[in-house]
Scaffold this motif. Structure first.
Motif, PDB file in Angstrom:
ATOM      1  N   SER A  15       0.825  -1.213   0.000  1.00  0.00           N
ATOM      2  CA  SER A  15       0.000   0.000   0.000  1.00  0.00           C
ATOM      3  C   SER A  15       0.861   1.264   0.000  1.00  0.00           C
ATOM      4  N   LYS A  16       2.139   1.096   0.329  1.00  0.00           N
ATOM      5  CA  LYS A  16       3.041   2.259   0.341  1.00  0.00           C
ATOM      6  C   LYS A  16       3.498   2.672  -1.056  1.00  0.00           C
ATOM      7  N   LEU A  17       3.206   1.822  -2.033  1.00  0.00           N
ATOM      8  CA  LEU A  17       3.703   2.101  -3.387  1.00  0.00           C
ATOM      9  C   LEU A  17       2.988   3.295  -4.014  1.00  0.00           C
ATOM     10  N   SER A  18       3.760   4.113  -4.699  1.00  0.00           N
ATOM     11  CA  SER A  18       3.148   5.211  -5.445  1.00  0.00           C
ATOM     12  C   SER A  18       2.545   4.656  -6.732  1.00  0.00           C
ATOM     13  N   ASP A  19       1.713   5.442  -7.394  1.00  0.00           N
ATOM     14  CA  ASP A  19       1.103   4.978  -8.641  1.00  0.00           C
ATOM     15  C   ASP A  19       2.149   4.669  -9.693  1.00  0.00           C
ATOM     16  N   LYS A  20       3.184   5.497  -9.708  1.00  0.00           N
ATOM     17  CA  LYS A  20       4.248   5.298 -10.681  1.00  0.00           C
ATOM     18  C   LYS A  20       4.943   3.961 -10.427  1.00  0.00           C
ATOM     19  N   ASP A  21       5.214   3.697  -9.128  1.00  0.00           N
ATOM     20  CA  ASP A  21       5.844   2.427  -8.764  1.00  0.00           C
ATOM     21  C   ASP A  21       4.959   1.244  -9.133  1.00  0.00           C
ATOM     22  N   LYS A  22       3.667   1.412  -8.890  1.00  0.00           N
ATOM     23  CA  LYS A  22       2.730   0.321  -9.204  1.00  0.00           C
ATOM     24  C   LYS A  22       2.765   0.003 -10.687  1.00  0.00           C
ATOM     25  N   GLN A  23       2.768   1.058 -11.483  1.00  0.00           N
ATOM     26  CA  GLN A  23       2.784   0.882 -12.929  1.00  0.00           C
ATOM     27  C   GLN A  23       4.074   0.190 -13.367  1.00  0.00           C
TER      28      GLN A  23
ATOM     29  N   ALA B   9      12.577  -6.874   3.560  1.00  0.00           N
ATOM     30  CA  ALA B   9      12.103  -5.862   4.495  1.00  0.00           C
ATOM     31  C   ALA B   9      13.021  -4.649   4.516  1.00  0.00           C
ATOM     32  N   SER B  10      14.303  -4.872   4.231  1.00  0.00           N
ATOM     33  CA  SER B  10      15.253  -3.771   4.336  1.00  0.00           C
ATOM     34  C   SER B  10      15.158  -2.829   3.130  1.00  0.00           C
ATOM     35  N   ALA B  11      14.852  -3.365   1.939  1.00  0.00           N
ATOM     36  CA  ALA B  11      14.804  -2.533   0.740  1.00  0.00           C
ATOM     37  C   ALA B  11      13.445  -1.843   0.629  1.00  0.00           C
ATOM     38  N   ASP B  12      13.320  -0.918  -0.329  1.00  0.00           N
ATOM     39  CA  ASP B  12      12.011  -0.308  -0.542  1.00  0.00           C
ATOM     40  C   ASP B  12      11.087  -1.349  -1.178  1.00  0.00           C
ATOM     41  N   PRO B  13       9.770  -1.188  -0.968  1.00  0.00           N
ATOM     42  CA  PRO B  13       8.851  -2.247  -1.373  1.00  0.00           C
ATOM     43  C   PRO B  13       8.967  -2.638  -2.843  1.00  0.00           C
ATOM     44  N   LYS B  14       9.179  -1.649  -3.708  1.00  0.00           N
ATOM     45  CA  LYS B  14       9.220  -1.962  -5.138  1.00  0.00           C
ATOM     46  C   LYS B  14      10.392  -2.876  -5.472  1.00  0.00           C
ATOM     47  N   SER B  15      11.582  -2.490  -5.052  1.00  0.00           N
ATOM     48  CA  SER B  15      12.727  -3.352  -5.386  1.00  0.00           C
ATOM     49  C   SER B  15      12.651  -4.662  -4.632  1.00  0.00           C
ATOM     50  N   ALA B  16      12.008  -4.650  -3.446  1.00  0.00           N
ATOM     51  CA  ALA B  16      11.861  -5.901  -2.710  1.00  0.00           C
ATOM     52  C   ALA B  16      11.038  -6.894  -3.518  1.00  0.00           C
ATOM     53  N   VAL B  17       9.925  -6.401  -4.069  1.00  0.00           N
ATOM     54  CA  VAL B  17       9.069  -7.270  -4.887  1.00  0.00           C
ATOM     55  C   VAL B  17       9.834  -7.739  -6.112  1.00  0.00           C
ATOM     56  N   MET B  18      10.512  -6.809  -6.767  1.00  0.00           N
ATOM     57  CA  MET B  18      11.261  -7.155  -7.977  1.00  0.00           C
ATOM     58  C   MET B  18      12.309  -8.220  -7.690  1.00  0.00           C
TER      59      MET B  18
END
Lengths: 96, 99
Positions: A15-23, B9-18
Motif C-alpha cells: 500500500s506504500k507504493l506510489s502509482d508510478k511504482d505500481k505501474q 524488508a530492508s529494501a524499498d517495497p518496489k525493489s523488494a518485490v522485484m
C-alpha cells in the motif's frame, strides 16, 4: 509459483507504493512472465531436441558438431511445424 | 526463506518485490533444469542400476549434465533468434498475431 505471493504479502507493504511504482511493477511482472514463458519453451525444446540429437554414447561434456547443428535444426523445424499448424488452422477456420 | 524476508524488508517495497520475483524465477528455472538433467541423464547413463553408481556412470553423468546445459544454451540462442526474426517479419507485415 503459489507460495511467493503469500510470503510477499507478509514482508512487503504494497500500500506504500506510489502509482508510478505500481505501474512500473506491473510492467516488470509482465516482462518477467514473458521471460518465464520463453524459458519454459526453451526447457521443453531442449528436452525434445536432446532426445533426438544426442543419440550416441556420451563421451564429452560438449555438443559435437553434428549434435550442435542437429539441435539448431531441431529448434527451427519444430517452430516451422508449429507455424504450419497455426496456418492450417487459420485456413480451416476461413474455409468453414 | 528467512534470508529473503530480511532482505525484502530492508529494501524499498518496489525493489523488494522485484528482487523476490527475480529470485523465484531463477529458482524455478534452475529447479526445472536440474529435474530434466536428472531425468535424461539417468535414462542415458544408468541403463541397468547396480548396487552403487559406478565411476563410469558418474563420469557419464557429469558429461551428460554439461552436454544438456550446452544443448539448453544452443536451443535458447536459436529459439530467441528465431522469435526476434519472426517479430521483425510481423512488424513489417503489420499484424502482431497471437504471440
Amino acid at each position: 509459483m503459489d507460495s511467493p505471493t503469500s510470503s510477499l504479502e507478509q514482508n512487503v507493504d504494497l500500500s506504500k507504493l506510489s502509482d508510478k511504482d505500481k505501474q512500473e511493477l506491473q510492467q516488470f511482472v509482465v516482462n518477467e512472465s514473458q521471460k518465464a514463458r520463453i524459458q519454459q519453451t526453451v526447457h521443453s525444446l531442449t528436452e525434445t531436441c536432446f532426445k533426438k540429437c544426442v543419440t550416441g554414447a556420451i563421451r564429452s561434456g560438449k555438443l559435437d558438431k553434428g549434435e550442435e547443428s542437429c539441435t539448431q535444426n531441431c529448434v527451427d523445424r519444430f517452430l516451422d511445424a508449429n507455424f504450419t499448424v497455426i496456418k492450417h488452422l487459420e485456413q480451416m477456420r476461413g474455409g468453414a | 526463506m528467512d534470508s529473503l524476508n530480511s532482505f525484502g524488508a530492508s529494501a524499498d517495497p518496489k525493489s523488494a518485490v522485484m528482487n523476490q520475483v527475480r529470485q523465484e524465477a531463477a529458482m524455478n528455472n534452475a529447479r526445472l533444469l536440474i529435474e530434466k538433467i536428472n531425468d535424461h541423464c539417468f535414462e542415458r547413463c544408468v541403463p541397468k542400476p547396480g548396487s552403487s553408481l559406478s565411476s563410469g556412470e558418474t563420469t557419464c553423468f557429469t558429461q551428460c549434465m554439461e552436454k544438456y546445459m550446452a544443448a539448453w544454451n544452443t536451443v535458447s540462442r536459436q529459439y530467441i533468434g528465431r522469435i526476434q526474426q519472426e517479430q521483425g517479419k510481423a512488424a513489417g507485415g503489420g499484424s502482431g498475431g497471437m504471440f
